[in-house]
Design a protein around this motif. Structure first.
Motif, PDB file in Angstrom:
ATOM      1  N   GLY A  29     -21.792  17.083 -61.171  1.00  0.00           N
ATOM      2  CA  GLY A  29     -23.083  16.555 -60.749  1.00  0.00           C
ATOM      3  C   GLY A  29     -23.581  17.302 -59.520  1.00  0.00           C
ATOM      4  N   GLU A  30     -24.114  16.553 -58.561  1.00  0.00           N
ATOM      5  CA  GLU A  30     -24.589  17.188 -57.334  1.00  0.00           C
ATOM      6  C   GLU A  30     -23.433  17.785 -56.539  1.00  0.00           C
ATOM      7  OE1 GLU A  30     -27.663  17.823 -56.154  1.00  0.00           O
ATOM      8  OE2 GLU A  30     -28.288  17.191 -58.149  1.00  0.00           O
ATOM      9  N   MET A  31     -22.268  17.166 -56.618  1.00  0.00           N
ATOM     10  CA  MET A  31     -21.097  17.706 -55.905  1.00  0.00           C
ATOM     11  C   MET A  31     -20.627  19.008 -56.543  1.00  0.00           C
ATOM     12  SD  MET A  31     -20.711  15.808 -53.382  1.00  0.00           S
ATOM     13  CE  MET A  31     -19.194  16.564 -52.814  1.00  0.00           C
ATOM     14  N   GLY A  32     -21.010  19.232 -57.802  1.00  0.00           N
ATOM     15  CA  GLY A  32     -20.632  20.473 -58.460  1.00  0.00           C
ATOM     16  C   GLY A  32     -21.414  21.664 -57.972  1.00  0.00           C
ATOM     17  N   ARG A  33     -22.411  21.434 -57.127  1.00  0.00           N
ATOM     18  CA  ARG A  33     -23.216  22.537 -56.609  1.00  0.00           C
ATOM     19  C   ARG A  33     -22.569  23.229 -55.415  1.00  0.00           C
ATOM     20  NH1 ARG A  33     -28.789  22.875 -57.553  1.00  0.00           N
ATOM     21  NH2 ARG A  33     -29.602  21.378 -59.073  1.00  0.00           N
ATOM     22  N   LYS A  34     -21.584  22.592 -54.760  1.00  0.00           N
ATOM     23  CA  LYS A  34     -21.105  23.168 -53.503  1.00  0.00           C
ATOM     24  C   LYS A  34     -19.592  23.096 -53.368  1.00  0.00           C
ATOM     25  CE  LYS A  34     -21.674  18.962 -50.678  1.00  0.00           C
ATOM     26  NZ  LYS A  34     -22.317  18.407 -49.476  1.00  0.00           N
ATOM     27  N   CYS A  35     -19.098  23.973 -52.512  1.00  0.00           N
ATOM     28  CA  CYS A  35     -17.691  23.987 -52.113  1.00  0.00           C
ATOM     29  C   CYS A  35     -17.642  24.106 -50.594  1.00  0.00           C
ATOM     30  CB  CYS A  35     -16.943  25.164 -52.750  1.00  0.00           C
ATOM     31  SG  CYS A  35     -16.602  24.953 -54.515  1.00  0.00           S
ATOM     32  N   SER A  36     -16.789  23.314 -49.963  1.00  0.00           N
ATOM     33  CA  SER A  36     -16.683  23.308 -48.509  1.00  0.00           C
ATOM     34  C   SER A  36     -15.331  23.843 -48.064  1.00  0.00           C
ATOM     35  CB  SER A  36     -16.888  21.882 -47.977  1.00  0.00           C
ATOM     36  OG  SER A  36     -18.141  21.359 -48.394  1.00  0.00           O
ATOM     37  N   ASN A  37     -15.227  24.076 -46.744  1.00  0.00           N
ATOM     38  CA  ASN A  37     -13.981  24.579 -46.114  1.00  0.00           C
ATOM     39  C   ASN A  37     -13.518  25.883 -46.746  1.00  0.00           C
ATOM     40  OD1 ASN A  37     -13.866  22.273 -44.450  1.00  0.00           O
ATOM     41  ND2 ASN A  37     -12.884  21.115 -46.087  1.00  0.00           N
ATOM     42  N   ILE A  38     -14.453  26.791 -46.971  1.00  0.00           N
ATOM     43  CA  ILE A  38     -14.141  28.082 -47.582  1.00  0.00           C
ATOM     44  C   ILE A  38     -13.920  29.115 -46.488  1.00  0.00           C
ATOM     45  CG2 ILE A  38     -14.915  29.852 -49.186  1.00  0.00           C
ATOM     46  CD1 ILE A  38     -14.409  27.119 -50.432  1.00  0.00           C
ATOM     47  N   SER A  39     -12.842  29.885 -46.615  1.00  0.00           N
ATOM     48  CA  SER A  39     -12.538  30.960 -45.670  1.00  0.00           C
ATOM     49  C   SER A  39     -12.735  32.300 -46.368  1.00  0.00           C
ATOM     50  CB  SER A  39     -11.096  30.838 -45.162  1.00  0.00           C
ATOM     51  OG  SER A  39     -10.876  29.572 -44.583  1.00  0.00           O
ATOM     52  N   ILE A  40     -12.749  33.341 -45.542  1.00  0.00           N
ATOM     53  CA  ILE A  40     -12.885  34.685 -46.091  1.00  0.00           C
ATOM     54  C   ILE A  40     -11.684  34.987 -46.987  1.00  0.00           C
ATOM     55  CG2 ILE A  40     -12.969  37.141 -45.516  1.00  0.00           C
ATOM     56  CD1 ILE A  40     -14.448  36.408 -42.977  1.00  0.00           C
ATOM     57  N   GLY A  41     -11.954  35.466 -48.189  1.00  0.00           N
ATOM     58  CA  GLY A  41     -10.875  35.776 -49.125  1.00  0.00           C
ATOM     59  C   GLY A  41     -10.622  34.680 -50.140  1.00  0.00           C
ATOM     60  N   ASP A  42     -11.156  33.461 -49.896  1.00  0.00           N
ATOM     61  CA  ASP A  42     -10.971  32.373 -50.857  1.00  0.00           C
ATOM     62  C   ASP A  42     -11.872  32.611 -52.074  1.00  0.00           C
ATOM     63  OD1 ASP A  42      -9.189  31.161 -49.210  1.00  0.00           O
ATOM     64  OD2 ASP A  42     -10.627  29.792 -48.310  1.00  0.00           O
ATOM     65  N   THR A  91     -26.761  21.766 -65.281  1.00  0.00           N
ATOM     66  CA  THR A  91     -25.667  21.016 -64.645  1.00  0.00           C
ATOM     67  C   THR A  91     -24.652  21.999 -64.087  1.00  0.00           C
ATOM     68  OG1 THR A  91     -24.477  20.837 -66.744  1.00  0.00           O
ATOM     69  CG2 THR A  91     -25.924  19.009 -66.151  1.00  0.00           C
ATOM     70  N   TYR A  92     -23.982  21.566 -63.026  1.00  0.00           N
ATOM     71  CA  TYR A  92     -23.013  22.412 -62.329  1.00  0.00           C
ATOM     72  C   TYR A  92     -21.649  21.730 -62.330  1.00  0.00           C
ATOM     73  CZ  TYR A  92     -27.027  24.945 -60.367  1.00  0.00           C
ATOM     74  OH  TYR A  92     -28.161  25.678 -60.185  1.00  0.00           O
ATOM     75  N   GLN A  93     -20.628  22.554 -62.415  1.00  0.00           N
ATOM     76  CA  GLN A  93     -19.248  22.090 -62.239  1.00  0.00           C
ATOM     77  C   GLN A  93     -18.530  23.133 -61.390  1.00  0.00           C
ATOM     78  OE1 GLN A  93     -16.875  21.692 -65.768  1.00  0.00           O
ATOM     79  NE2 GLN A  93     -15.420  20.300 -64.820  1.00  0.00           N
ATOM     80  N   SER A  94     -17.987  22.681 -60.262  1.00  0.00           N
ATOM     81  CA  SER A  94     -17.350  23.608 -59.315  1.00  0.00           C
ATOM     82  C   SER A  94     -15.838  23.469 -59.352  1.00  0.00           C
ATOM     83  CB  SER A  94     -17.844  23.324 -57.883  1.00  0.00           C
ATOM     84  OG  SER A  94     -17.489  22.013 -57.473  1.00  0.00           O
ATOM     85  N   ARG A  95     -15.187  24.565 -59.094  1.00  0.00           N
ATOM     86  CA  ARG A  95     -13.730  24.575 -58.900  1.00  0.00           C
ATOM     87  C   ARG A  95     -13.490  25.277 -57.576  1.00  0.00           C
ATOM     88  NH1 ARG A  95      -9.252  23.667 -61.855  1.00  0.00           N
ATOM     89  NH2 ARG A  95      -7.327  24.746 -61.273  1.00  0.00           N
ATOM     90  N   CYS A  96     -13.186  24.477 -56.564  1.00  0.00           N
ATOM     91  CA  CYS A  96     -13.126  24.977 -55.183  1.00  0.00           C
ATOM     92  C   CYS A  96     -11.693  25.259 -54.768  1.00  0.00           C
ATOM     93  CB  CYS A  96     -13.780  23.969 -54.234  1.00  0.00           C
ATOM     94  SG  CYS A  96     -15.487  23.540 -54.698  1.00  0.00           S
ATOM     95  N   LYS A  97     -11.498  25.322 -53.480  1.00  0.00           N
ATOM     96  CA  LYS A  97     -10.191  25.664 -52.911  1.00  0.00           C
ATOM     97  C   LYS A  97      -9.157  24.593 -53.255  1.00  0.00           C
ATOM     98  CE  LYS A  97      -8.253  27.064 -48.433  1.00  0.00           C
ATOM     99  NZ  LYS A  97      -8.546  27.210 -47.002  1.00  0.00           N
ATOM    100  N   ASN A  98      -7.936  25.030 -53.508  1.00  0.00           N
ATOM    101  CA  ASN A  98      -6.798  24.140 -53.803  1.00  0.00           C
ATOM    102  C   ASN A  98      -7.049  23.279 -55.040  1.00  0.00           C
ATOM    103  OD1 ASN A  98      -5.437  25.080 -51.521  1.00  0.00           O
ATOM    104  ND2 ASN A  98      -6.404  23.555 -50.204  1.00  0.00           N
ATOM    105  N   GLY A  99      -7.853  23.787 -55.996  1.00  0.00           N
ATOM    106  CA  GLY A  99      -8.054  23.075 -57.242  1.00  0.00           C
ATOM    107  C   GLY A  99      -9.011  21.904 -57.167  1.00  0.00           C
ATOM    108  N   VAL A 100      -9.729  21.741 -56.044  1.00  0.00           N
ATOM    109  CA  VAL A 100     -10.677  20.638 -55.913  1.00  0.00           C
ATOM    110  C   VAL A 100     -11.881  20.919 -56.805  1.00  0.00           C
ATOM    111  CG1 VAL A 100     -12.160  19.363 -54.329  1.00  0.00           C
ATOM    112  CG2 VAL A 100      -9.925  20.173 -53.562  1.00  0.00           C
ATOM    113  N   THR A 101     -12.260  19.944 -57.619  1.00  0.00           N
ATOM    114  CA  THR A 101     -13.379  20.122 -58.544  1.00  0.00           C
ATOM    115  C   THR A 101     -14.493  19.159 -58.188  1.00  0.00           C
ATOM    116  OG1 THR A 101     -12.403  18.572 -60.119  1.00  0.00           O
ATOM    117  CG2 THR A 101     -11.865  20.898 -60.387  1.00  0.00           C
ATOM    118  N   GLY A 102     -15.681  19.522 -58.598  1.00  0.00           N
ATOM    119  CA  GLY A 102     -16.840  18.671 -58.371  1.00  0.00           C
ATOM    120  C   GLY A 102     -17.783  18.747 -59.543  1.00  0.00           C
TER     121      GLY A 102
END
Length: 511
Positions: free
Chosen positions: A117-130, A104-115
């Protein structure tokens, strides 16, 4: 960065020499080969085929669809846009798992957005340095055949880097020999305590053998610990014990999971100034509950309007709205902390002229009532005009130039600073016109009269000379034209003739 972004020209390019020799590969096979070769697919197709390829894009991870013009003139821009879109997304994938092993995956993406299940596999709107982070949980529900170690490879799609995890299964323990049968730890003797865990007796289940299989089935246990069919057991933040979620503990005792399905926590709320909920609220179930007079997703917006009060006690001078303790002027002509400054409005300088004059120079119409009527601003004197504040240095201001009753000019600026205090900077010396110099004026008048008299005399003298020369020339001409008779005449006749010649003027004739 992705190692092999490119346009998908033909699926046959990815085939093995002998596999699928007489047919195109399946979509699953295509996805597998694209992943193995770190290829990100960009479909450049015309608009009429867009719906088909958009459906195909949903089946192929890390792929993009771009609309190709009829003459293919936009192919370069299409590739650039699609590549930027693909490179701004990170998607994790793992190799094939052994039987009984789940991940199982759990993501912590930009600006504290978490995901999760399947959404925990990816992070979107990522820029260089993030920076993004993924938490991966691997669970083995049974031992593999022969108990051999398994290897799991995890990598982001389109990248060459990968993480390799070696799983060593402990299927048998020496501690079995020393197990405590009917241990009190296993819910009053409902199991054997061995290797630090309870091995439940037949008919009992649960971590401590606290549940009876007659009361609840294993399927019911899992169902009661899921919020819905699309979520993990206890949101992957706890353990399901007899159909009830027991949330995990955090290293920081101040941080905790909560909720029926452990779906809430008190540490994943929005932050402001690097403080949870801006330091003006508390985090409950990933939502900030703000203190009084504070609002916003991070409790960083103040509801206190005292900082927006203008000098007339109106909020933002009646020409704006107070948002988070700051005025947003709705009238574009007005500006400043309380929307009181209007650089383009007439009369701002004239409005404060008398008060500035009486306080700075002790003159003007308000000289007698100056202390009572003109104490609403701070007066600051400067030596010359260059020392006056300039526009853009701190806050909006107005430059003024006014004249007093003695025709003297004085210069000042009027502004409202960030603390809503009115400030007037005035040049301490008046700019008065200098009086006339009498001696040069009198000397100039006398010299002018003399020069005019001399000029008139010269003109008169010149006219007389011209007149005399004309008379002399006329006389000479008459003299040349005179005809004298040689006949002897009587003197009286001669005189009469001469007299008639000169129109009766007295003429002296020789005897």
């Amino acid at each position: 960065m992705p190692s092999n972004p490119g346009i998908m020209a033909s699926p046959r390019a990815l085939e093995q020499p002998l596999s699928h020799y007489n047919d195109y590969p399946s979509i699953a096979h295509l996805v597998q080969k694209l992943s193995d070769n770190n290829i990100q697919t960009i479909f450049a197709i015309t608009e009429e085929f867009q719906p088909v390829y958009k459906e195909l894009k949903n089946l192929i991870p890390k792929s993009a669809v771009g609309t190709l013009s009829a003459n293919s003139s936009n192919v370069i821009n299409l590739i650039i846009d699609a590549y930027n879109s693909l490179s701004s997304e990170v998607i994790l994938e793992n190799s094939k798992l052994a039987e009984g092993v789940t991940i199982t995956y759990q993501s912590r993406c930009k600006n504290g957005v978490t995901g999760e299940g399947e959404m925990g596999r990816k992070c979107s709107n990522i820029s260089i340095g993030d920076e993004v982070s993924f938490t991966i949980s691997i669970t083995a529900k049974q031992c593999p055949k022969m108990g051999k170690p398994e290897t799991i490879k995890i990598k982001p799609l389109g990248f060459t880097e990968e993480v390799e995890i070696a799983l060593n299964f402990i299927c048998e323990c020496d501690c079995h020999k020393n197990g405590i049968e009917d241990s009190e730890i296993c819910h009053n003797g409902n199991g054997t305590f061995e290797c630090g865990a309870c091995r439940c007796n037949e008919g009992r289940i649960g971590r401590h053998c606290e549940c009876s299989t007659n009361e609840v089935t294993s399927e019911d246990l899992d169902k009661n610990c899921r919020k819905d069919n699309g979520t993990d057991i206890c949101s992957n933040n706890g353990d399901c014990v007899c159909g009830t979620c027991e949330c995990k503990k955090r290293e920081n005792p101040e941080e905790r999971y909560s909720g029926k399905f452990c779906e809430c926590d008190n540490f994943n709320c929005d932050r402001s100034n690097n403080k949870l909920c801006g330091g003006h609220g508390r985090c409950e179930c990933r939502v900030c509950i703000c203190d009084a007079n504070w609002t916003g997703s991070a409790c960083d917006c103040s509801l206190d309007t005292t900082t927006c009060l203008a000098s007339n006690k109106q909020i933002c001078n009646g020409r704006g709205t107070c948002e988070c303790g700051t005025c947003k002027c709705t009238d574009p002509k007005f500006q400043g902390p309380t929307c009181e400054i209007c650089p383009t409005c007439p009369g701002v300088c004239a409005e404060h002229k008398e008060c500035v004059q009486c306080r700075a120079f002790g003159t003007g119409e308000k000289k007698e009532t100056c202390e009572r009527d003109c104490s609403y601003f701070n007066l600051i004197k400067v030596k010359d005009r260059d020392k006056l504040p300039q526009p853009g240095q701190a806050f909006p201001l107005m430059h003024c130039k006014e004249r007093d009753a003695n025709d003297c000019w004085f210069y000042y600026t009027y502004a409202v600073n960030n603390n809503t205090e009115k400030e007037v900077h005035v040049v301490e010396t008046l700019d008065c016109p200098a009086g006339p110099d009498i001696i040069p004026i009198v000397a100039g008048v006398v010299a002018g009269i003399v020069l005019i008299g001399l000029a008139l005399l010269l003109i008169w003298k010149l006219l007389m000379i011209i007149h005399d020369r004309r008379e002399f020339a006329k006389f000479e001409k008459e003299k040349m034209n005179a005809k004298w008779d040689t006949v002897r005449v009587d003197s009286r006749q001669y005189q009469a003739a001469i007299f008639e010649k000169f129109n009766g003027d007295d003429v002296f004739l020789p005897v």
